[in-house]
Design an enzyme around this catalytic site. Structure first.
Site, PDB file in Angstrom:
ATOM      1  CB  CYS A  98      -0.977  -0.022   1.173  1.00  0.00           C
ATOM      2  SG  CYS A  98      -2.353   1.137   0.986  1.00  0.00           S
ATOM      3  CG  HIS A 187      -3.731  -3.592   2.837  1.00  0.00           C
ATOM      4  ND1 HIS A 187      -2.730  -3.114   3.657  1.00  0.00           N
ATOM      5  CD2 HIS A 187      -4.374  -2.499   2.353  1.00  0.00           C
ATOM      6  CE1 HIS A 187      -2.778  -1.791   3.684  1.00  0.00           C
ATOM      7  NE2 HIS A 187      -3.761  -1.384   2.911  1.00  0.00           N
ATOM      8  CD  GLU A 189      -1.107  -5.862   5.122  1.00  0.00           C
ATOM      9  OE1 GLU A 189      -1.310  -4.702   5.490  1.00  0.00           O
ATOM     10  OE2 GLU A 189      -1.160  -6.220   3.924  1.00  0.00           O
TER      11      GLU A 189
END
Length: 243
Positions: A98, A187, A189
């Site tokens: 990001c 994202h 994660e």
């Protein structure tokens, strides 16, 4: 999965964080499972970036600030210098998520600009031909769903860069600079409590309400929960490909 413990020498990763809640998320589980050491630097807390020579890889996470917010966040200049030195001088592996994706572009001569409309929620990205053939996406689908939360996008890539994934609203969803720097606008994660952690920050909450209106949060959380196992599976694949 193969055993990194038996096939890889000890490695140490430097993680640059812009908010305490914008940590490596699911990637922390990956690091723990394979006994990989990592140190986090909380830039918003005024922590200094350590000697880069001590690390084998650099990860730069997300955050609500913009790459041009130097006056409000003066440490962004030092961070960009560190990224530039890491890529151009040390030439060691990098992973940007990001804001970390945008900072990679900005630090190396690319450009970023506001994303209109912002992408917040679960969106699909399409691998380019370069992405299909890149080792970071080895064994992964050409079309992937992922969590997006950004109002800025990369509009000009640095030299020696290829685009690895795109979407209708954002041409540069993933890119590779040189031979060992990868970044994603989305994202990878995300974990079950990621959105709740982010929404505690007023900047994240404001961006959500401005883009999608009040009450949108529950819909995004429900959608992310339904897709969590899929998102986590993709996270592990990217992690293993990266390592």
């Amino acid at each position: 999965f193969f055993s990194l413990k038996s096939k890889s020498p000890a490695m140490r990763i430097l993680v640059l964080q812009h908010l305490e809640s914008d940590h490596p998320g699911m990637l922390r589980n990956c690091l723990s499972e394979y006994d990989i050491e990592w140190d986090a630097v909380l830039l918003e807390k005024g922590q200094e970036i350590p000697d880069l020579n001590a690390y084998d890889a650099m990860w730069v996470m997300g955050g609500p600030m913009n790459v041009w917010d130097i006056e409000k966040y003066p440490w962004l200049e030092q961070e960009k210098d560190a990224i530039r030195f890491w890529i151009e001088e040390l030439k060691r592996p990098y992973l940007g998520i990001c804001l970390g994706h945008q900072l990679l572009a900005d630090a190396l001569g690319g450009e970023c600009a506001p994303q209109d409309p912002p992408e917040i929620g679960i969106f699909e990205v399409q691998l380019t031909e370069n992405g299909i053939n890149d080792p970071i996406f080895n064994g992964m689908d050409e079309r992937q769903f992922c969590l997006q939360w950004h109002s800025v996008k990369v509009t000009k890539i640095p030299e020696n860069t290829v685009v690895l994934a795109s979407s209708p609203l954002c041409e540069v969803q993933a890119m590779k600079v040189g031979n060992c720097a990868w970044s994603m606008q989305y994202h990878v994660e995300v974990e079950p409590n990621t959105i709740d952690n982010w929404i505690d920050d007023p900047d994240y909450r404001d961006s959500l309400e401005e883009s999608l209106g009040k009450g949108a949060l529950e819909g995004i959380k429900k959608q992310a929960t339904l897709m969590m196992s899929y998102l986590n599976k993709n996270c592990m694949k990217i992690f293993l490909n990266y390592i």
